[in-house]
Design a protein around this motif. Structure first.
Motif, PDB file in Angstrom:
ATOM      1  N   THR A   1      62.001 -76.686  17.741  1.00 27.49           N
ATOM      2  CA  THR A   1      62.478 -75.879  16.615  1.00 27.49           C
ATOM      3  C   THR A   1      62.612 -74.395  16.926  1.00 27.49           C
ATOM      4  N   LEU A   2      61.737 -73.862  17.786  1.00 21.85           N
ATOM      5  CA  LEU A   2      61.724 -72.416  18.046  1.00 21.85           C
ATOM      6  C   LEU A   2      61.811 -72.058  19.525  1.00 21.85           C
ATOM      7  N   ASN A   3      61.918 -73.068  20.379  1.00 22.40           N
ATOM      8  CA  ASN A   3      62.019 -72.866  21.821  1.00 22.40           C
ATOM      9  C   ASN A   3      60.819 -72.101  22.391  1.00 22.40           C
ATOM     10  N   LEU A   4      59.651 -72.349  21.837  1.00 23.72           N
ATOM     11  CA  LEU A   4      58.420 -71.733  22.342  1.00 23.72           C
ATOM     12  C   LEU A   4      57.845 -72.608  23.445  1.00 23.72           C
ATOM     13  N   GLU A   5      57.370 -71.967  24.495  1.00 21.14           N
ATOM     14  CA  GLU A   5      56.834 -72.661  25.663  1.00 21.14           C
ATOM     15  C   GLU A   5      55.399 -72.219  25.932  1.00 21.14           C
ATOM     16  N   PRO A   6      54.565 -73.120  26.451  1.00 24.25           N
ATOM     17  CA  PRO A   6      53.210 -72.716  26.840  1.00 24.25           C
ATOM     18  C   PRO A   6      53.245 -71.622  27.915  1.00 24.25           C
ATOM     19  N   VAL A   7      52.414 -70.591  27.724  1.00 24.14           N
ATOM     20  CA  VAL A   7      52.305 -69.516  28.716  1.00 24.14           C
ATOM     21  C   VAL A   7      50.919 -69.492  29.360  1.00 24.14           C
ATOM     22  N   ARG A   8      49.922 -70.084  28.685  1.00 20.30           N
ATOM     23  CA  ARG A   8      48.607 -70.257  29.290  1.00 20.30           C
ATOM     24  C   ARG A   8      47.818 -71.263  28.461  1.00 20.30           C
ATOM     25  N   GLU A   9      46.798 -71.827  29.083  1.00 25.50           N
ATOM     26  CA  GLU A   9      45.964 -72.838  28.438  1.00 25.50           C
ATOM     27  C   GLU A   9      44.510 -72.630  28.814  1.00 25.50           C
ATOM     28  N   LYS A  10      43.636 -73.117  27.948  1.00 23.69           N
ATOM     29  CA  LYS A  10      42.204 -73.126  28.240  1.00 23.69           C
ATOM     30  C   LYS A  10      41.654 -74.416  27.658  1.00 23.69           C
TER      31      LYS A  10
ATOM     32  N   GLY B   1      54.656 -68.826  24.036  1.00 21.94           N
ATOM     33  CA  GLY B   1      55.390 -67.569  24.070  1.00 21.94           C
ATOM     34  C   GLY B   1      56.868 -67.784  23.828  1.00 21.94           C
ATOM     35  N   ASP B   2      57.533 -66.691  23.443  1.00 25.54           N
ATOM     36  CA  ASP B   2      58.974 -66.744  23.170  1.00 25.54           C
ATOM     37  C   ASP B   2      59.816 -66.323  24.370  1.00 25.54           C
ATOM     38  N   GLY B   3      59.175 -65.908  25.446  1.00 21.43           N
ATOM     39  CA  GLY B   3      59.892 -65.515  26.651  1.00 21.43           C
ATOM     40  C   GLY B   3      60.410 -64.096  26.648  1.00 21.43           C
ATOM     41  N   THR B   4      60.217 -63.377  25.526  1.00 17.49           N
ATOM     42  CA  THR B   4      60.711 -61.993  25.465  1.00 17.49           C
ATOM     43  C   THR B   4      59.644 -60.989  25.064  1.00 17.49           C
ATOM     44  N   SER B   5      58.637 -61.436  24.306  1.00 14.24           N
ATOM     45  CA  SER B   5      57.589 -60.510  23.877  1.00 14.24           C
ATOM     46  C   SER B   5      56.248 -60.969  24.436  1.00 14.24           C
ATOM     47  N   ASP B   6      55.232 -60.123  24.298  1.00 12.84           N
ATOM     48  CA  ASP B   6      53.888 -60.465  24.752  1.00 12.84           C
ATOM     49  C   ASP B   6      53.085 -61.224  23.700  1.00 12.84           C
ATOM     50  N   PHE B   7      53.583 -61.259  22.469  1.00 13.56           N
ATOM     51  CA  PHE B   7      52.884 -61.924  21.374  1.00 13.56           C
ATOM     52  C   PHE B   7      52.882 -63.431  21.610  1.00 13.56           C
TER      53      PHE B   7
END
Length: 121
Positions: free
Chosen positions: A24-33, A46-52
Motif C-alpha cells: 500500500t505504501l511501498n515501505l521496506e524494512p531498513v533494520r530489525e531487532k 522506511g520510505d527510501g527518502t527520509s530518515d523517519f
C-alpha cells in the motif's frame, strides 16, 4: 537539537503487516531487532527518502487484538502521487475514511491503525 526518529505500531501478524505496508505504501524494512529468546521482533520500515521510520513491534505471546480506543491518533504521509495512490487504495479496499472537503483520506492497516494520505501542496 531534537528530531523525529520513529513511530511505533504493535502488530499481531508481522508478515501480514509487512505485506500491507509494502503493497500500500511501498515501505521496506531498513533494520530489525529480535529478542534472543524470540519473544519479540522489531522491524523498522522506511520510505527510501527520509530518515523517519515506522517501527512494527510483534510480541510472540500476544494473541488478542490491540485496543486502539477510538482511533483518535494516526500516522500521516504526504505524496505527490495522490490521485494514483487514491485509486490504488480504493482498488485494494483499504480506504476507511474520506474527507473530500479537506482533500485527504485515511487507510486502515491489518490491525486497525489509521494512516492519513495528504496531497503535496
Amino acid at each position: 537539537m531534537i528530531q523525529f526518529n520513529h513511530f511505533n505500531f504493535n502488530v499481531l501478524n508481522l508478515e501480514k503487516s509487512l505485506k500491507f505496508y509494502k503493497d500500500t505504501l511501498n515501505l521496506e524494512p531498513v533494520r530489525e531487532k529480535e529478542a534472543a529468546d524470540g519473544s519479540f521482533k522489531l522491524v523498522y520500515l522506511g520510505d527510501g527518502t527520509s530518515d523517519f521510520t515506522l517501527e512494527l513491534t510483534w510480541l510472540r505471546d500476544r494473541t488478542e487484538p490491540y485496543n486502539l480506543g477510538e482511533c483518535e491518533f494516526h500516522l500521516a504521509f504526504v505524496t505527490d502521487e495522490y490521485e494514483k495512490l487514491y485509486e490504488q487504495h480504493k482498488q485494494q479496499g483499504v480506504i476507511c475514511y474520506e474527507n473530500k472537503a479537506m482533500g485527504i483520506y485515511f487507510i486502515s492497516d491489518p490491525d486497525g491503525y489509521w494512516i492519513e494520505i495528504v496531497p503535496a501542496k
